[in-house]
Design a protein around this motif. Structure first.
Motif, mmCIF file in Angstrom:
data_model
loop_
_atom_site.group_PDB
_atom_site.id
_atom_site.type_symbol
_atom_site.label_atom_id
_atom_site.label_comp_id
_atom_site.label_asym_id
_atom_site.label_seq_id
_atom_site.Cartn_x
_atom_site.Cartn_y
_atom_site.Cartn_z
ATOM 1 N N GLN A 79 7.008 6.818 6.718
ATOM 2 C CA GLN A 79 6.778 5.976 4.924
ATOM 3 C C GLN A 79 7.713 4.722 4.618
ATOM 4 O OE1 GLN A 79 4.979 7.428 2.353
ATOM 5 N NE2 GLN A 79 4.070 8.982 4.319
ATOM 6 N N SER A 80 7.504 3.699 5.891
ATOM 7 C CA SER A 80 9.190 3.204 5.627
ATOM 8 C C SER A 80 8.109 2.027 4.813
ATOM 9 C CB SER A 80 9.273 2.190 6.376
ATOM 10 O OG SER A 80 7.899 1.915 7.104
ATOM 11 N N PRO A 81 8.444 1.012 3.774
ATOM 12 C CA PRO A 81 7.783 -0.348 2.872
ATOM 13 C C PRO A 81 6.643 -1.437 3.927
ATOM 14 C CG PRO A 81 10.333 0.267 2.237
ATOM 15 C CD PRO A 81 10.058 0.791 4.101
ATOM 16 N N ASN A 82 5.931 -1.603 3.175
ATOM 17 C CA ASN A 82 5.173 -2.094 3.777
ATOM 18 C C ASN A 82 5.350 -3.513 3.803
ATOM 19 O OD1 ASN A 82 2.494 -3.752 4.088
ATOM 20 N ND2 ASN A 82 1.597 -1.939 5.523
ATOM 21 N N GLU A 83 5.520 -4.197 5.017
ATOM 22 C CA GLU A 83 6.411 -5.756 4.895
ATOM 23 C C GLU A 83 5.241 -6.473 4.059
ATOM 24 O OE1 GLU A 83 7.426 -7.334 8.415
ATOM 25 O OE2 GLU A 83 8.940 -5.819 8.701
ATOM 26 N N LYS A 84 3.919 -6.331 3.666
ATOM 27 C CA LYS A 84 3.311 -6.800 3.188
ATOM 28 C C LYS A 84 2.993 -6.984 1.656
ATOM 29 C CE LYS A 84 -0.469 -7.258 6.924
ATOM 30 N NZ LYS A 84 -2.447 -7.185 7.017
ATOM 31 N N LEU A 85 4.002 -6.113 1.176
ATOM 32 C CA LEU A 85 4.083 -6.026 0.038
ATOM 33 C C LEU A 85 4.230 -6.271 -1.133
ATOM 34 C CD1 LEU A 85 2.186 -2.278 -0.435
ATOM 35 C CD2 LEU A 85 1.492 -4.315 -0.352
ATOM 36 N N ALA A 86 4.114 -7.172 -2.053
ATOM 37 C CA ALA A 86 4.982 -7.787 -3.056
ATOM 38 C C ALA A 86 5.149 -7.600 -4.234
ATOM 39 C CB ALA A 86 5.310 -9.614 -2.524
ATOM 40 N N LEU A 87 4.763 -6.322 -4.886
ATOM 41 C CA LEU A 87 4.639 -6.208 -5.964
ATOM 42 C C LEU A 87 5.412 -4.986 -6.262
ATOM 43 C CD1 LEU A 87 0.300 -5.385 -4.871
ATOM 44 C CD2 LEU A 87 1.422 -6.684 -5.987
ATOM 45 N N SER A 88 5.702 -3.995 -7.374
ATOM 46 C CA SER A 88 6.322 -3.249 -7.839
ATOM 47 C C SER A 88 5.040 -1.671 -7.645
ATOM 48 C CB SER A 88 6.686 -2.718 -9.213
ATOM 49 O OG SER A 88 5.907 -2.980 -10.360
ATOM 50 N N PRO A 89 5.626 -0.486 -7.452
ATOM 51 C CA PRO A 89 4.853 0.704 -7.624
ATOM 52 C C PRO A 89 4.566 1.477 -8.976
ATOM 53 C CG PRO A 89 7.038 1.373 -6.423
ATOM 54 C CD PRO A 89 7.055 -0.071 -7.062
ATOM 55 N N PRO A 90 4.477 1.813 -9.088
ATOM 56 C CA PRO A 90 3.392 2.497 -8.284
ATOM 57 C C PRO A 90 1.522 1.843 -8.112
ATOM 58 C CG PRO A 90 3.078 3.698 -10.411
ATOM 59 C CD PRO A 90 3.872 2.771 -9.970
ATOM 60 N N TYR A 91 1.293 2.291 -6.654
ATOM 61 C CA TYR A 91 0.123 1.435 -5.830
ATOM 62 C C TYR A 91 -1.381 2.005 -6.448
ATOM 63 C CZ TYR A 91 4.500 -1.177 -3.863
ATOM 64 O OH TYR A 91 5.776 -1.641 -2.771
ATOM 65 N N LEU A 92 -2.652 1.027 -6.983
ATOM 66 C CA LEU A 92 -3.199 1.491 -7.199
ATOM 67 C C LEU A 92 -4.229 0.374 -5.919
ATOM 68 C CD1 LEU A 92 -5.845 2.507 -8.768
ATOM 69 C CD2 LEU A 92 -6.067 0.972 -9.862
ATOM 70 N N PHE A 93 -4.526 1.239 -5.260
ATOM 71 C CA PHE A 93 -5.205 1.030 -3.634
ATOM 72 C C PHE A 93 -6.985 0.710 -3.851
ATOM 73 C CE2 PHE A 93 -8.037 1.249 0.076
ATOM 74 C CZ PHE A 93 -6.777 0.398 1.139
ATOM 75 N N ILE A 94 -7.712 -0.044 -4.071
ATOM 76 C CA ILE A 94 -9.293 -0.690 -4.613
ATOM 77 C C ILE A 94 -9.453 -1.334 -3.007
ATOM 78 C CG2 ILE A 94 -10.974 -1.850 -6.055
ATOM 79 C CD1 ILE A 94 -8.838 -1.272 -8.142
ATOM 80 N N SER A 95 -10.371 -1.329 -2.944
ATOM 81 C CA SER A 95 -11.619 -1.304 -1.615
ATOM 82 C C SER A 95 -13.009 -1.899 -2.243
ATOM 83 C CB SER A 95 -11.899 -0.412 -0.871
ATOM 84 O OG SER A 95 -12.392 -1.047 0.092
ATOM 85 N N VAL A 96 -12.798 -3.264 -1.788
ATOM 86 C CA VAL A 96 -14.232 -3.695 -2.716
ATOM 87 C C VAL A 96 -15.581 -4.085 -1.357
ATOM 88 C CG1 VAL A 96 -12.884 -5.431 -4.291
ATOM 89 C CG2 VAL A 96 -13.220 -6.180 -1.892
ATOM 90 N N SER A 97 -14.938 -2.968 -0.321
ATOM 91 C CA SER A 97 -15.776 -3.128 0.327
ATOM 92 C C SER A 97 -16.591 -1.614 0.494
ATOM 93 C CB SER A 97 -15.075 -3.963 1.802
ATOM 94 O OG SER A 97 -14.562 -5.140 1.684
ATOM 95 N N ASN A 98 -18.002 -1.530 0.992
ATOM 96 C CA ASN A 98 -17.987 -0.295 1.326
ATOM 97 C C ASN A 98 -19.690 -0.715 2.188
ATOM 98 O OD1 ASN A 98 -19.325 2.886 1.110
ATOM 99 N ND2 ASN A 98 -17.741 3.062 0.126
#
Length: 334
Positions: free
Chosen positions: A165-184
């Motif tokens: 559960q360690s923070p993802n170094e890629k993210l420079a955002l404040s939580p909470p996070y909504l994950f959206i994928s534009v691919s399907n």
């Protein structure tokens, strides 16, 4: 045969990520039922990547690419000397190639779904009639290939992935996070970019959150278009491999996605999930989760009323904010 006499079991499951994930409850059940047996999984190269997230201790044989008939026959001949006690084709419809594979592999008890009129059904000495598997969840029907008396799927058998559960170094955002994928890979299961932006922006009027945007290579333009249309902080994240993708998805508090592999992975990570289905039956392929809200349209997910999607996202995001009280204090530099 008594469980104590079962020493070797072989399971073949090809096809996509979602297909393998729906076979996980069966594999768990087999481990519980035959604790002394050695289990060998026969999977294709793609699914080989996800096996360690569920079963790091099982023997895995990768079916090579190329001519699928030749590849399966060669693998079956190579492992025929293992003298398996049980071999199972985890496919909830008759599949001649898998049935041929079981015959050549030579297990004492060969379990598969069959159409009794088909020539390959003669290879199966523990046949399961196709008509008995036309309803019910895919994962439950996988279980019933081994034991038709099973009538329900225990949540204890749900596929689960545990990640750091360690923070993802890629993210420079404040939580909470909504994950959206534009691919399907299912066009009818993918919301149009304007609809995604409109839904997220309307929810953001009542609750603050950030958006993680995921895409596959060919959809980068869609990801850029979505980010430019959002009124909240967002970030486009490239995930070149399965490990980096799952790490990113694991950061999410809420996931909005159409049915498919990502939907099943979100359920495995026990994320708050809003899943959109078109054409595909929720009863058969719904996420194995008690933390998911699913919507369905016969033709296209873009026909689902956006108000319903917004209401569900709002509920999940508000719940996430109560679970992460320091969300407003965790803004990282952009």
């Amino acid at each position: 045969m008594e469980p104590k006499n079962i020493k070797k079991i072989a399971i073949i499951r090809r096809n996509g990520f979602g297909d393998f994930i729906c076979a996980v409850p069966l594999i768990k059940h087999i481990e519980n039922s035959y604790p002394d047996a050695e289990i060998t999984l026969f999977v294709d190269k793609r699914n080989c990547a996800i096996v360690p997230y569920f079963f790091s201790h099982l023997k895995v044989v990768v079916i090579p690419g190329g001519n699928k008939y030749l590849a399966l026959i060669q693998i079956a001949l190579k492992y025929r000397s293992e003298n398996f006690d049980i071999v199972i084709s985890v496919k909830t419809s008759p599949m001649k190639l898998n049935n041929l594979f079981l015959a050549i592999l030579g297990g004492k008890q060969r379990f598969a779904i069959v159409d009794e009129k088909s020539w390959h059904s003669r290879f199966i000495n523990r046949p399961r009639p196709q008509e008995q598997f036309k309803q019910g969840h895919q994962a439950l029907n996988c279980l019933r290939i081994l034991d038709p008396k099973i009538q329900s799927l225990s949540s204890e058998l749900y596929p689960r992935i545990q990640l750091d559960q360690s923070p993802n170094e890629k993210l420079a955002l404040s939580p909470p996070y909504l994950f959206i994928s534009v691919s399907n890979n299912r066009t009818t299961s993918s919301l149009a970019v304007p609809a995604l932006a409109n839904i997220a922006n309307n929810v953001h009027k009542l609750s603050s959150f950030s958006v993680i945007i995921s895409y596959q290579g060919q959809d980068k333009d869609r990801a850029i278009e979505l980010r430019q249309s959002l009124n909240m902080d967002s970030q486009i994240c490239d995930t070149p491999d399965l490990s980096s993708f799952l790490s990113l998805l694991n950061c999410a508090d809420v996931v909005l996605v159409g049915d498919g592999g990502i939907c099943h992975f979100a359920a495995c990570l026990n994320k708050k999930l809003v899943a959109l289905y078109a054409n595909t039956s929720i009863e058969t392929w719904g996420p194995l989760s008690d933390n998911a809200i699913c919507f369905f349209d016969n033709d296209n997910v873009n026909n689902i009323p956006t108000e319903q999607i917004q209401e569900s996202l709002q509920r999940f995001i508000d719940l996430s904010r109560t679970e992460t009280p320091a969300a407003n204090d965790n803004m990282l530099p952009r």
